[in-house]
Design an enzyme around this catalytic site. Structure first.
Site, PDB file in Angstrom:
ATOM      1  N   PRO A 391       0.661  -1.388   0.029  1.00 50.57           N
ATOM      2  CG  PRO A 391       0.109  -0.823   2.359  1.00 50.57           C
ATOM      3  CD  PRO A 391       1.142  -1.902   1.075  1.00 50.57           C
ATOM      4  N   GLY A 392       1.921   1.229  -0.163  1.00 49.12           N
ATOM      5  CA  GLY A 392       2.796   2.527  -0.375  1.00 49.12           C
ATOM      6  C   GLY A 392       3.818   2.680   0.829  1.00 49.12           C
ATOM      7  N   GLY A 393       4.039   1.908   1.758  1.00 49.99           N
ATOM      8  CA  GLY A 393       4.803   2.331   3.019  1.00 49.99           C
ATOM      9  C   GLY A 393       6.338   2.211   2.655  1.00 49.99           C
ATOM     10  CG  ASP A 412       0.363  -3.653  -6.412  1.00 49.42           C
ATOM     11  OD1 ASP A 412       1.370  -4.022  -5.589  1.00 49.42           O
ATOM     12  OD2 ASP A 412      -0.695  -4.248  -6.890  1.00 49.42           O
ATOM     13  CB  CYS A 513       5.225 -11.179   4.776  1.00 44.86           C
ATOM     14  SG  CYS A 513       3.709 -11.565   3.692  1.00 44.86           S
TER      15      CYS A 513
END
Length: 628
Positions: A391-393, A412, A513
């Protein structure tokens, strides 16, 4: 108006009216101790009280029904003899306190105590007759010879009630047996010496715990019952017992039981207690030792701490922390490894709706998500590709490290997730980023020649089970292999998008992750064989090394440079990070390609392609053999 009080005037004693009332001073002298009498301190309080009463009896002899012919007892001194021998005045005889009861009649201990206390002094008991002692009355007005009343005073209220009840029942005709009464009296007269000490009781309890029976595997019927209606406390106790046995299997195992039986039972109990599927639990049991496995499963039941990253494009961490503290947020610096992170313990306001958040002063971001950007270490005025940016972090973190210089291409494949990227970049004040919507496998056809590339590949999510508990049961072998295959394709495209001749770059960071080996070390080892890249240190001071060997698989030794992060050891989401350095833009030929000559005269060109399984898929293309 009255007289005014002069504070400087010293008081000269009692007033005129107080001086007229002389009765109080004379009466108090009788009860106050004499200053010069030191010998009075040598007597006990009980001895002083008895002496005082005897003194009163001698001063005012009680009116008794004695015969007029009674003679004084031999050894009785005349008046004044007591004062001469003991050097005590009448005032010192009233020093004894008034609130204590006399000892029970027949108490040998009290008599010995009094004898020891009065040793070396005048034996006052010899100065008085026995009749005076018989007529003496104690402070409570009871006769000293009334033993029943004295015993009644020493009894507890419940004991007195019990005696009254017995008296009523005896009057009604109910007879108590002598044995019962004796037993009750023994119970009442239990002394502290007869009670066993607490230490012995504790030792006995510890001895009982030591002598417990060894753990025995339950029968099949009990395990089926646990599967239907599980007793979690019993299952948890069985997990602890099995783990303890497996640590010292040779000494604690049950006769006739194999290690596989204990492991199968442990796997079923862990699946019941923590609600895991058999496939994922089997993967975790292969990955962790038994003691560490339980810690990992427990850590997944607890959410990770809320962390945020300061946007240095708009503020400093010190100013942001002070502003949030003023709003009722309890926070601390994230750690020595981060210069922008903050960890939030609790907050009286919504941490994602504060004025500072809306102004773009910080970004809610997990601690593990900051590590890939730190490993990539983007420099100013570089061209960087974030292949899976939502999400852009990470994109905004790279922008603030580059101070809004250079160019970042944020790509993305999911158009819906790009909306959150656009919103976050606008809120945080990022101005050097271009957003694109392409499949990552189309790079570098779309654009290439980047100085650095960040690939946060889609994965199974086995490292973020605390955020998504559905991963426990909805993942199987096919999902893992599908993710691994996609990750290999994306990684090769990302490597091809890096410019090896870049003066400042030529680096690529691959992260997931997930904690499974199939999605991490296996993919990295595949890229090392397919492209001209090598692994370099990530620059992170903590984290566990990657695997170079796992079960039957063997990986490149340089995989020690990769880093693994776990929830139970680092208190952050499970993560894997690998950093590549590309040293050539050419694509090497596969060493497994070859030519086979068939007996039929046809040439078989064999192209081997390694996929996510443990075998090779061989595609044979038959072409006619050219005549010589």
């Amino acid at each position: 108006m009255g007289r005014k009080l002069d504070p400087t005037k010293e008081k000269r004693g009692p007033g005129r009216k107080a001086r007229k009332q002389k009765g109080a001073e004379t009466e108090l002298v009788r009860f106050l101790p004499a200053v010069s009498e030191e010998n009075s301190k040598r007597l006990s309080s009980r001895a002083r009280k008895r002496a005082a009463k005897r003194r009163l009896g001698s001063a005012e002899p009680p009116k008794t029904n004695k015969s007029p012919e009674a003679k004084p007892l031999p050894g009785k001194l005349p008046k004044g003899a007591l004062q001469t021998a003991g050097k005590k005045g009448p005032q010192s005889l009233f020093n004894a306190p008034r609130g204590k009861k006399r000892p029970a009649p027949g108490s040998d201990e009290e008599e010995e105590e009094e004898d020891s206390e009065e040793d070396g002094m005048v034996n006052h008991g010899d100065l008085w007759g026995s009749e005076d002692d018989a007529d003496m009355v104690d402070d409570y007005g009871a006769d000293s010879n009334s033993e029943d009343e004295e015993e009644g005073e020493e009894l507890l209220p419940i004991e007195r009630a019990a005696r009254k009840q017995k008296a009523r029942e005896a009057a009604a005709g109910i007879q108590w047996s002598e044995e019962e009464t004796e037993d009750e009296e023994e119970e009442k007269e239990v002394t502290p010496e007869s009670c066993p000490p607490k230490e012995e009781e504790a030792d006995g309890g510890l001895q009982i715990n030591v002598d417990e029976e060894p753990f025995v595997l339950p029968p099949a019927g009990e395990t089926e019952q646990d599967a239907q209606v599980p007793d979690l406390q019993r299952v948890h106790k069985r997990i602890q017992d099995i783990v303890g046995i497996l640590r010292d299997f040779g000494a604690q195992r049950e006769e006739g039981r194999s290690r596989s039986e204990y492991l199968n039972r442990l796997k079923k109990d862990l699946a019941i207690y923590y609600s895991y599927g058999d496939f994922l639990l089997g993967k975790l049991m292969d990955l962790f030792p038994l003691s560490e496995l339980v810690e990992f499963l427990e850590a997944n039941e607890v959410p990770r701490p809320v962390t945020l990253r300061t946007n240095t494009l708009k503020t400093r961490r010190r100013d942001l922390a002070q502003a949030l503290i003023n709003r009722g947020v309890n926070l601390d610096p994230l750690g020595k490894w981060s210069k922008t992170g903050l960890v939030v313990y609790d907050s009286s306001v919504p941490i994602g709706a504060t004025p500072e958040y809306l102004a773009g002063h910080y970004m809610l971001q997990g601690a593990s998500s900051m590590l890939p950007v730190m490993a990539l270490a983007p420099q100013e005025h570089e061209r960087i590709l974030d292949m899976c940016c939502a999400p852009g972090g990470k994109t905004s973190y790279m922008a603030q490290l580059m101070k809004n210089t250079g160019v970042i291409l944020a790509n993305d494949a999911n158009a819906e997730r790009l909306k959150s990227v656009v919103g976050n970049l606008h809120r945080l004040g990022v101005t050097n980023t271009i957003i694109s919507h392409y499949d990552g496998r189309q790079f570098p056809t779309v654009v290439g020649g980047f100085d650095r590339v960040l690939l946060d590949a889609p994965c199974s999510g086995t490292g973020v089970i605390s955020k998504d508990p559905a991963v426990k049961t909805n993942k199987d072998e096919k999902d893992i292999l599908r993710c691994a295959h996609l990750q290999k394709e994306l990684l090769l495209s990302a490597i091809d998008s890096v410019n090896a001749t870049s003066k400042t770059g030529g680096y690529l960071v691959y992260c997931t992750c997930s904690i499974t080996v199939e999605e991490n070390e296996w993919v990295v080892d595949y890229a090392l064989k397919k492209r001209n890249v090598r692994l370099v240190p990530t620059g992170l001071d903590f984290g566990q090394e990657g695997f170079t060997r796992f079960r039957e698989r063997r990986f490149h030794p340089s995989l020690r440079s990769t880093r693994r992060f776990y929830p139970h050891t680092h208190n952050m989401d499970g993560f894997f990070i690998a950093k590549f350095k590309k040293f050539s833009n050419s694509i090497p030929q596969s060493q497994t390609d070859g030519v086979l000559l068939c007996r039929s005269g046809w040439t078989a060109v064999v192209q081997s392609q390694l996929i996510a399984t443990s075998t090779f898929q061989v595609e044979a293309i038959l072409v006619p053999q050219t005549p010589k």
